[in-house]
Design a protein around this motif. Structure first.
Motif, short mmCIF file in Angstrom:
data_model
loop_
_atom_site.label_atom_id
_atom_site.label_comp_id
_atom_site.label_asym_id
_atom_site.label_seq_id
_atom_site.Cartn_x
_atom_site.Cartn_y
_atom_site.Cartn_z
N ILE A 64 0.80 -1.22 0.00
CA ILE A 64 0.00 0.00 0.00
C ILE A 64 0.84 1.28 0.00
CG2 ILE A 64 -0.31 0.32 2.49
CD1 ILE A 64 -3.34 0.62 1.87
N SER A 65 2.02 1.25 0.59
CA SER A 65 2.83 2.46 0.69
C SER A 65 3.31 2.94 -0.68
CB SER A 65 4.01 2.27 1.64
OG SER A 65 4.84 1.24 1.18
N CYS A 66 3.51 2.05 -1.62
CA CYS A 66 3.95 2.45 -2.97
C CYS A 66 2.78 2.50 -3.97
CB CYS A 66 5.01 1.49 -3.50
SG CYS A 66 6.55 1.53 -2.55
N HIS A 67 1.93 1.49 -3.93
CA HIS A 67 0.86 1.40 -4.92
C HIS A 67 -0.43 2.07 -4.45
CE1 HIS A 67 3.27 -1.05 -7.58
NE2 HIS A 67 3.64 -1.77 -6.53
N LEU A 68 -0.44 2.55 -3.21
CA LEU A 68 -1.52 3.35 -2.61
C LEU A 68 -2.80 2.53 -2.36
CD1 LEU A 68 -1.05 6.68 -4.59
CD2 LEU A 68 0.07 5.94 -2.49
N PRO A 69 -3.67 3.04 -1.51
CA PRO A 69 -4.90 2.31 -1.17
C PRO A 69 -5.81 2.05 -2.37
CG PRO A 69 -4.52 4.05 0.43
CD PRO A 69 -3.51 4.24 -0.68
N ASN A 70 -5.75 2.94 -3.36
CA ASN A 70 -6.60 2.80 -4.54
C ASN A 70 -5.94 2.03 -5.67
OD1 ASN A 70 -4.73 4.64 -5.51
ND2 ASN A 70 -6.18 6.34 -5.65
N GLY A 71 -4.71 1.55 -5.45
CA GLY A 71 -4.00 0.78 -6.46
C GLY A 71 -3.49 1.59 -7.64
N LYS A 72 -3.59 2.91 -7.57
CA LYS A 72 -3.20 3.75 -8.71
C LYS A 72 -1.70 4.04 -8.78
CE LYS A 72 -7.65 5.91 -9.49
NZ LYS A 72 -8.40 7.17 -9.57
N GLY A 73 -0.95 3.69 -7.74
CA GLY A 73 0.49 3.93 -7.75
C GLY A 73 0.81 5.41 -7.82
N VAL A 74 2.04 5.73 -8.20
CA VAL A 74 2.50 7.11 -8.35
C VAL A 74 3.12 7.22 -9.74
CG1 VAL A 74 4.04 8.90 -7.46
CG2 VAL A 74 2.92 7.32 -5.86
N LEU A 75 2.56 8.10 -10.57
CA LEU A 75 2.98 8.24 -11.95
C LEU A 75 4.50 8.34 -12.08
CD1 LEU A 75 1.96 8.50 -14.88
CD2 LEU A 75 1.95 10.98 -14.54
N LYS A 76 5.04 7.51 -12.93
CA LYS A 76 6.47 7.43 -13.27
C LYS A 76 7.35 6.94 -12.12
CE LYS A 76 6.23 10.04 -17.31
NZ LYS A 76 6.94 10.44 -18.43
N ALA A 77 6.76 6.65 -10.95
CA ALA A 77 7.55 6.15 -9.83
C ALA A 77 7.14 4.72 -9.48
CB ALA A 77 7.39 7.06 -8.61
N PHE A 78 5.85 4.53 -9.20
CA PHE A 78 5.33 3.21 -8.84
C PHE A 78 4.14 2.90 -9.74
CE2 PHE A 78 6.85 5.18 -4.82
CZ PHE A 78 7.99 4.42 -4.67
N PRO A 79 4.23 1.85 -10.54
CA PRO A 79 3.17 1.59 -11.53
C PRO A 79 1.82 1.28 -10.89
CG PRO A 79 4.78 -0.20 -11.49
CD PRO A 79 5.30 0.86 -10.58
N LEU A 81 -1.66 -0.60 -10.23
CA LEU A 81 -2.23 -1.94 -10.27
C LEU A 81 -3.69 -1.85 -10.70
CD1 LEU A 81 -0.70 -3.21 -6.90
CD2 LEU A 81 0.17 -3.56 -9.22
N ALA A 82 -4.30 -0.69 -10.46
CA ALA A 82 -5.69 -0.44 -10.85
C ALA A 82 -5.78 -0.42 -12.38
CB ALA A 82 -6.18 0.89 -10.28
N LYS A 83 -6.70 -1.21 -12.91
CA LYS A 83 -6.91 -1.28 -14.36
C LYS A 83 -5.59 -1.41 -15.11
CE LYS A 83 -11.19 1.28 -13.97
NZ LYS A 83 -11.91 2.50 -14.27
N SER A 84 -4.72 -2.25 -14.61
CA SER A 84 -3.36 -2.38 -15.14
C SER A 84 -3.30 -3.40 -16.27
CB SER A 84 -2.41 -2.82 -14.02
OG SER A 84 -1.16 -3.20 -14.54
N ASP A 85 -2.95 -2.92 -17.46
CA ASP A 85 -2.81 -3.84 -18.59
C ASP A 85 -1.65 -4.81 -18.35
OD1 ASP A 85 -0.72 -1.99 -18.95
OD2 ASP A 85 -1.17 -1.62 -21.06
N TYR A 86 -0.58 -4.34 -17.75
CA TYR A 86 0.59 -5.19 -17.50
C TYR A 86 0.24 -6.33 -16.54
CZ TYR A 86 5.32 -6.68 -16.41
OH TYR A 86 6.47 -7.43 -16.26
N LEU A 87 -0.38 -5.98 -15.45
CA LEU A 87 -0.76 -6.97 -14.44
C LEU A 87 -1.67 -8.05 -15.03
CD1 LEU A 87 -0.94 -7.86 -11.40
CD2 LEU A 87 -2.89 -6.32 -11.22
N MET A 88 -2.60 -7.64 -15.84
CA MET A 88 -3.61 -8.58 -16.34
C MET A 88 -3.15 -9.38 -17.56
SD MET A 88 -5.70 -8.17 -13.96
CE MET A 88 -6.98 -9.27 -14.50
N THR A 89 -2.11 -8.93 -18.26
CA THR A 89 -1.65 -9.67 -19.43
C THR A 89 -0.28 -10.33 -19.23
OG1 THR A 89 -0.71 -7.68 -20.45
CG2 THR A 89 -2.98 -8.25 -21.04
N GLY A 110 0.68 2.26 -20.96
CA GLY A 110 1.33 3.21 -21.86
C GLY A 110 2.39 4.09 -21.23
N VAL A 111 2.67 3.92 -19.95
CA VAL A 111 3.67 4.73 -19.25
C VAL A 111 4.86 3.84 -18.89
CG1 VAL A 111 4.14 6.17 -17.22
CG2 VAL A 111 1.88 6.26 -18.32
#
Length: 156
Positions: A64-79, A81-89, A110-111
């Motif tokens: 949670i500390s990197c990917h955050l409670p909402n799974g959105k991560g931090v742009l360009k720092a921590f990818p 997980l929310a609606k993540s094409d990488y995770l799902m494919t 795309g990032v």
């Protein structure tokens, strides 16, 4: 990432969350996601549901500390997980990242990200549980149970 930068990012996220129009949007989105979640849960096995519950606890402790409670991560720092094409494919690579850590460039939604995720020291069952949680949260859907056996067969 230094502590001050991380604190600034967290405070920035908290300030954004206080915006009333965003609160309404988040509430509406949560209601919609709850309806979808109910339908998905009806299709999921009891074993998957229990694994997801355990995985949520592991996520709260380790991720949670990197990917955050909402799974959105931090742009360009921590990818995200929310609606993540990488995770799902990239199921095997995602498991490998949790199990052994990850470094080098990856592209998520795309990032490009080129950070380091250190190994978390989780047991294979814990890796499976957290994978089941994150692949069924924040807009991700995966009814195919990730098992301890599957994780144990993935080598570095």
């Amino acid at each position: 990432m230094n502590k001050n930068l991380l604190m600034a990012l967290v405070l920035g996220c908290l300030i954004l969350a206080c915006n009333s129009s965003e609160k309404k949007e988040n509430k509406d989105k949560a209601i919609s996601e709850a309806k979808v979640s109910k339908v998905i849960k009806e299709e999921q096995s009891p074993e998957l549901i229990q694994s997801m519950k355990r995985g949520k606890e592991i996520y709260s402790d380790f991720c949670i500390s990197c990917h955050l409670p909402n799974g959105k991560g931090v742009l360009k720092a921590f990818p995200p997980l929310a609606k993540s094409d990488y995770l799902m494919t990239n199921r095997e690579e995602s498991i490998k990242s949790i199990k052994y850590g990850q470094s080098g460039e990856i592209t998520v939604n795309g990032v490009k990200y080129n950070g380091v995720m250190t190994p978390l020291g989780l047991e294979d069952k814990e890796v499976a549980d957290v994978m089941n949680y994150i692949t069924n949260s924040w807009g991700n859907t995966n009814n195919k149970l990730i098992t301890e056996k599957e994780v144990s067969e993935i080598e570095q």
